[in-house]
Structure formats: C-alpha cells, structure tokens
Design an enzyme around this catalytic site. Structure first.
Site, PDB file in Angstrom:
ATOM      1  N   LYS A  38     -32.509  39.240  -3.167  1.00  0.00           N
ATOM      2  CA  LYS A  38     -31.334  38.571  -2.601  1.00  0.00           C
ATOM      3  C   LYS A  38     -31.757  37.157  -2.231  1.00  0.00           C
ATOM      4  O   LYS A  38     -32.465  36.926  -1.267  1.00  0.00           O
ATOM      5  CB  LYS A  38     -30.840  39.319  -1.361  1.00  0.00           C
ATOM      6  CG  LYS A  38     -29.710  38.600  -0.615  1.00  0.00           C
ATOM      7  CD  LYS A  38     -28.428  38.633  -1.403  1.00  0.00           C
ATOM      8  CE  LYS A  38     -27.302  37.967  -0.616  1.00  0.00           C
ATOM      9  NZ  LYS A  38     -27.428  36.502  -0.511  1.00  0.00           N
TER      10      LYS A  38
ATOM     11  N   ARG B 103     -24.063  30.655  -5.359  1.00  0.00           N
ATOM     12  CA  ARG B 103     -23.576  31.434  -6.489  1.00  0.00           C
ATOM     13  C   ARG B 103     -23.134  30.489  -7.608  1.00  0.00           C
ATOM     14  O   ARG B 103     -22.455  29.489  -7.359  1.00  0.00           O
ATOM     15  CB  ARG B 103     -22.399  32.294  -6.031  1.00  0.00           C
ATOM     16  CG  ARG B 103     -21.864  33.308  -7.051  1.00  0.00           C
ATOM     17  CD  ARG B 103     -22.681  34.574  -7.032  1.00  0.00           C
ATOM     18  NE  ARG B 103     -22.090  35.630  -7.846  1.00  0.00           N
ATOM     19  CZ  ARG B 103     -21.354  36.636  -7.348  1.00  0.00           C
ATOM     20  NH1 ARG B 103     -21.108  36.700  -6.055  1.00  0.00           N
ATOM     21  NH2 ARG B 103     -20.895  37.576  -8.154  1.00  0.00           N
TER      22      ARG B 103
ATOM     23  N   ARG C  70     -18.692  29.883  -6.637  1.00  0.00           N
ATOM     24  CA  ARG C  70     -18.035  31.155  -6.336  1.00  0.00           C
ATOM     25  C   ARG C  70     -16.542  30.958  -6.071  1.00  0.00           C
ATOM     26  O   ARG C  70     -15.759  31.895  -6.206  1.00  0.00           O
ATOM     27  CB  ARG C  70     -18.713  31.855  -5.161  1.00  0.00           C
ATOM     28  CG  ARG C  70     -18.577  31.160  -3.828  1.00  0.00           C
ATOM     29  CD  ARG C  70     -19.402  31.832  -2.743  1.00  0.00           C
ATOM     30  NE  ARG C  70     -18.943  33.199  -2.513  1.00  0.00           N
ATOM     31  CZ  ARG C  70     -19.736  34.256  -2.493  1.00  0.00           C
ATOM     32  NH1 ARG C  70     -21.031  34.114  -2.705  1.00  0.00           N
ATOM     33  NH2 ARG C  70     -19.262  35.456  -2.252  1.00  0.00           N
TER      34      ARG C  70
ATOM     35  N   GLU D 159     -27.396  33.021  -9.301  1.00  0.00           N
ATOM     36  CA  GLU D 159     -27.600  32.179  -8.125  1.00  0.00           C
ATOM     37  C   GLU D 159     -28.492  31.012  -8.528  1.00  0.00           C
ATOM     38  O   GLU D 159     -29.251  31.090  -9.499  1.00  0.00           O
ATOM     39  CB  GLU D 159     -28.297  32.958  -6.999  1.00  0.00           C
ATOM     40  CG  GLU D 159     -27.501  34.073  -6.395  1.00  0.00           C
ATOM     41  CD  GLU D 159     -26.870  33.682  -5.059  1.00  0.00           C
ATOM     42  OE1 GLU D 159     -27.309  32.689  -4.458  1.00  0.00           O
ATOM     43  OE2 GLU D 159     -25.932  34.376  -4.639  1.00  0.00           O
TER      44      GLU D 159
ATOM     45  N   PHE E 130     -28.177  37.375 -12.757  1.00  0.00           N
ATOM     46  CA  PHE E 130     -28.244  38.807 -12.468  1.00  0.00           C
ATOM     47  C   PHE E 130     -27.174  39.617 -13.188  1.00  0.00           C
ATOM     48  O   PHE E 130     -27.147  40.835 -13.065  1.00  0.00           O
ATOM     49  CB  PHE E 130     -28.192  39.077 -10.962  1.00  0.00           C
ATOM     50  CG  PHE E 130     -27.082  38.388 -10.219  1.00  0.00           C
ATOM     51  CD1 PHE E 130     -25.758  38.749 -10.402  1.00  0.00           C
ATOM     52  CD2 PHE E 130     -27.375  37.382  -9.309  1.00  0.00           C
ATOM     53  CE1 PHE E 130     -24.742  38.134  -9.711  1.00  0.00           C
ATOM     54  CE2 PHE E 130     -26.365  36.746  -8.612  1.00  0.00           C
ATOM     55  CZ  PHE E 130     -25.041  37.130  -8.813  1.00  0.00           C
TER      56      PHE E 130
ATOM     57  N   ARG F  16     -14.679  43.704  -3.554  1.00  0.00           N
ATOM     58  CA  ARG F  16     -15.844  44.010  -2.727  1.00  0.00           C
ATOM     59  C   ARG F  16     -15.858  45.520  -2.513  1.00  0.00           C
ATOM     60  O   ARG F  16     -14.976  46.065  -1.854  1.00  0.00           O
ATOM     61  CB  ARG F  16     -15.758  43.278  -1.388  1.00  0.00           C
ATOM     62  CG  ARG F  16     -17.029  43.363  -0.556  1.00  0.00           C
ATOM     63  CD  ARG F  16     -16.798  42.787   0.836  1.00  0.00           C
ATOM     64  NE  ARG F  16     -16.367  41.407   0.832  1.00  0.00           N
ATOM     65  CZ  ARG F  16     -17.180  40.362   0.759  1.00  0.00           C
ATOM     66  NH1 ARG F  16     -18.486  40.551   0.677  1.00  0.00           N
ATOM     67  NH2 ARG F  16     -16.699  39.131   0.768  1.00  0.00           N
TER      68      ARG F  16
END
Length: 527
Positions: free
Chosen positions: A211, A216, A231, A260, A295, A366
């Site tokens: 992380k 982003r 983002r 990221e 990712f 989410r």
C-alpha cells in the site's frame, strides 16, 4: 424548464430522509426536462456545473445581489449559458466583465434562487442528492434497469452524459456503453480491515500488495497516444512525462492500467506524500521524478478485462507491465501475508492491500473485495472550517474543523458532514501558509474565531483512536488527531463516513455517548 423547478425539487429532497422520496422527487423533475436541459440540470443538482470551476469565490458572490425578480423566470438554459460565459472570460478587464455577468444573473433570479445559485457555484450544495440517489432517479425516470445505468455511469465517468443517454436513448444505447481507451473510468475503491488476517478471512485467497503513500493514476494508451487521469478523472498527462514515457515503452498497442505513483529519494525509499503531490501538481518536469506502480489492468489490445477475476487480470498485468508491477504476494496464509506486510512497512510504505483473486473490477464501488490494512489509524476527513492561530501563528489560519461524511443524514443534514474534532497538530509552516491562502479563497461564512469553508478539501488525519462524545452529534470524537497530508487527489465524496468512525467505538458504536474528550467544545454539524 425554470430554475425554480429545480429549487422546488431540491427543497423536497432536503425535507426528507427517505431515500425513496428523494428518488421520486428527482425522477419527477428529470422526466420534465428537454433533452438539451438534462446535462446542465444534473450539474445544477450536484453542484458540479458541466463547465467545471467557474472562477468565482464566495466573497464575490455574496457581495452581489441587490434587486431580484419577484417570481421565478430564469431558465436552466439561461443559467447554463451564463456559466459558459463566465468560464470564457479572461485577460485584461476580466474581473469587471465577470462581475457584470454575475450582477446580471443575480438580477434575473429571485432572492431564494440566487442563494441557491451561490451554493451551487461554490460547491456547498448539501441536499442528500448524492450520486447514488440521482442514479436511481435517472433509472426511475427513464424506466431503465438501475444496474445498467450505474454501469454506464461508471464506465463513462460522466453522470450528465449517462442521464442524457438513459432518458433519450434506447436500452441498447445504454448497455452499449463500455470501456473506451482514452476516457477515464471511475476507479474501484477499497474498504478497511484492522489486520491482515481479518482481510484474508474476508477475501479468501488474495493478492497481498504494498500500500503506497502515493497518488492514484489511471493510464490509457492507444498507439503512441497516452492519457493519464487522477482518481477524480482529471487529465494530468502534461504533468507526468515520465509516466507517459513508461506507458509508451510497454509491449501493447491499447491498454488501460490502474496504479499509483510516488517519488523516491536517492536511496530508493518513498518520499513524503506532500513531495509526491507537489511534483504531481507541477506543470513541467522537476528534479523529483515520479515512478508508476501498476496493480490492475482493465483493457488490453481490444479485450475488456473488468468482468474477469483478478487472477486473470494479474496474469495479463505481469505480461504487460513487468517491472512496473506493484510488489505482491498471492496467498491465503495469514502468516505469510503478515510477513509480507511487515516487509512493506520496513520499505517505508503505508501497509498492504488485500484483494480477492476471484473478484471482478467494480468500477466506482467500495466493497470487501479490496481491503486496506494500515498499522496507524488514518482517515480521510473534510475540512469544514478553520480558526485563526495565536502566538507565532497569529497571521495564519491554523485550527482545522474536521468532518466525516453522513450520506444518509443519520446525525445531521442528509448528504452533509458531521464534525468529529479539531486539530492544529502536524502542520508545518509551509502547510500553514498554503492552507491560509487556500481556505481564504473558499470561505462561505464565519465560525467562532475563524471562517466556514466549502467542504471540498480532504485531509488525511492520523489518530490514536476515537471516544464517545456528547458534544458532537455523531457521538464520537477523535483522539490525538494530527494532519498527515492534504489529499488533493481525493474528492469529498470519498471521505470516510461517520459510520466508519463509530465502528471503532467499543461495541461498534452502539449505545449512548458517554465520556467527552472534546475539551469542552460545543460545535455541532457545520452545514
């Protein structure tokens, strides 16, 4: 359609906490719009004009007014035209031209319409008409499947255009909306887990990934043409030439990558987030270089991947991104995952992400498929007001009023923010200077000792925990809050909720407020 009809619909939305009633009120309004009014109306309903930022501040707007018309006569089309003229103004004498345009607009509105327009133009419209409610209203008004409307909005990244398509097109037009290389896609979001073991228990066999404390980025490449989005889907291609160069070096013709970016120091360790964001916001390349870590992959050479499981997407990501993949471990072993998380911390990163290998890419959602695990409690909160400092900080705006989202209006105004504490900790002189200038431009009124501000600035706050409070309406207050970083890459709609903070209370936030750690503060909701 008259703007007064929008005012009436928003009043109906504000007056109820019933989601169904909100949807009904908005759907009734949407059905009556002409095709060319739909996009502008959605912008007005969400305080997000289709023209973007209009370049006017609260002080300028509040000083306008004078005589208003006695009855509604201003149309949506006329407001849209006025907004377009505002953003086109530039050069010598632009301030006077802009003032004249605002005076003209104010004189054609009723007094209550002008106050509503001020809230729309400053982004301080809090009615509970959040994106999810409006998406349901669009589906209701168009008699379309809600899932199809939501997917179109996610993949197009444009709520207004989705409304136009749903209300004026066919169901085939709506379901035909897909990924387009070069058009931003709403990013998938993560929830939070307390431990790696808890995250694995929810996700099953997973990709455990570093992380990063970065920004982003979503990278699109079509041939040699590259576009990079944040983002919030802002196009920052011209600011990140090193990321563009990396994208052009990959062995593909068409690709959409999620990842990221952050900057590294001379030893290869991550620089502080503030330095990454300072470089990220620069118009030209600086000495500090940005390095991308990818990712996820959403599309490659004509093949959409978002509905495929993460395991399949990662196979393609390995082939395409290679050395630019984020460090990751595929496992369902809590001990191995925990060791990997410790390695991430030792490398200077925030923690790990735990992502279920069977999960599709749920753009804009989410859920529990992606879980972030960080050893220090950090939350993204919204600045509601700022108090003036004292002593050596007397010339600066210092003490921040912090709010958590209350999307359903459980503790205050629907769609608003609930104050959960204050802090002036963690602010460097550089940040104090920046926030003094930034919030002075975003003032919307006064609070004791300071100013109320547009609630659109997200700040990452580190805390030692939370305690029950009888002072704040959400029944919770932060313990030892300090500023970690301003998150210019995040919109207020992605700030953490009051429910998330209450879940940290003993018993999950159930029960009456008890002890009060707020130091005698008596602030309630800033709205």
């Amino acid at each position: 359609m008259l703007f007064g009809d929008i005012e009436t619909a928003l009043a109906a939305v504000t007056s109820t906490r019933s989601r169904l009633a909100k949807v009904d009120a908005l759907a009734a309004l949407l059905r009556e719009l002409e095709p060319d009014e739909i996009g502008p109306a959605v912008g007005l309903l969400t305080a997000a004009p289709r023209q973007g930022r209009l370049g006017v501040g609260w002080r300028t707007l509040a000083s306008r007014g004078g005589a208003h018309v006695p009855a509604p006569a201003l149309t949506i089309g006329e407001i849209d035209e006025a907004f377009s003229r505002l953003v086109e103004v530039g050069g010598t004498g632009s301030a006077a031209v802009r003032t004249a345009l605002l005076d003209e607009l104010a004189s054609r509105a009723t007094a209550s319409e002008w106050q509503l327009l001020i809230r729309i133009m400053t982004g301080e419209l809090r009615t509970g008409a959040l994106e999810g409610v409006l998406l349901d209203a669009i589906a209701r008004a168009a008699d379309r499947d809600g899932a199809a409307v939501r997917r179109a909005a996610m993949l197009s990244g444009d709520l207004g255009e989705t409304a136009v398509l749903a209300l004026t097109g066919t169901i085939d037009d709506l379901t035909a909306v897909g990924l387009v290389v070069g058009r931003g896609v709403q990013p998938m979001l993560a929830s939070t887990a307390a431990t790696v073991a808890e995250a694995l228990d929810a996700a099953g066999r997973a990709s455990v990934e570093y992380k990063l404390d970065g920004a982003r980025v979503q990278v699109h490449r079509h041939g040699d043409e590259v576009r990079v989005f944040t983002r919030t889907l802002a196009d920052v291609t011209h600011r990140v030439p090193e990321i563009v160069e990396v994208a052009r070096s990959l062995p593909v013709d068409d690709v959409i990558l999620d990842g990221e970016t952050l900057s590294l120091d001379e030893d290869g360790a991550p620089r502080p987030f503030q330095e990454t964001m300072a470089r990220f916001g620069a118009e030209t390349a600086r000495e500090i270089a940005l390095r991308p870590w990818f990712f996820d992959i959403l599309h490659v050479d004509g093949r959409d991947l978002i509905d495929e499981p993460l395991a399949a997407r990662l196979d393609e990501l390995e082939r395409v991104a290679g050395e630019y993949r984020i460090p990751a471990l595929m496992t369902d072993d809590p001990e191995a995952a925990d060791a990997f998380a410790r390695a991430a911390l030792q490398a200077g990163h925030e923690g790990v992400m735990v992502k279920g290998l069977d999960a599709a890419y749920s753009a804009g959602r989410r859920g529990k498929s992606w879980l972030k695990v960080k050893p220090v409690h950090t939350f993204d909160l919204v600045v509601l007001g700022v108090e003036r400092g004292s002593g050596r900080r007397a010339d600066w705006l210092s003490n921040l009023h912090l709010g958590a989202r209350d999307p359903d209006g459980v503790f205050g105004e629907p769609g608003g923010f609930v104050m959960v504490g204050k802090t002036f900790k963690g602010l460097t002189d550089e940040l104090l200077r920046w926030q003094t200038a930034h919030f002075a431009e975003r003032a919307t009124g006064e609070v004791p000792g300071g100013i109320r501000v547009v609630p659109d600035t997200v700040v990452e706050i580190a805390i030692d925990g939370v305690q029950r409070s009888v002072r704040y309406p959400g029944g919770v207050a932060l313990r030892f809050a300090r500023v970690k970083a301003y998150r210019s890459d995040k919109p207020a709609s992605e700030a953490d909720t009051i429910a998330t903070l209450r879940a940290m209370l003993p018993g999950g936030g159930v029960g009456a407020a008890a002890d009060d750690p707020s130091g005698g503060l008596d602030e309630r909701t800033i709205s």
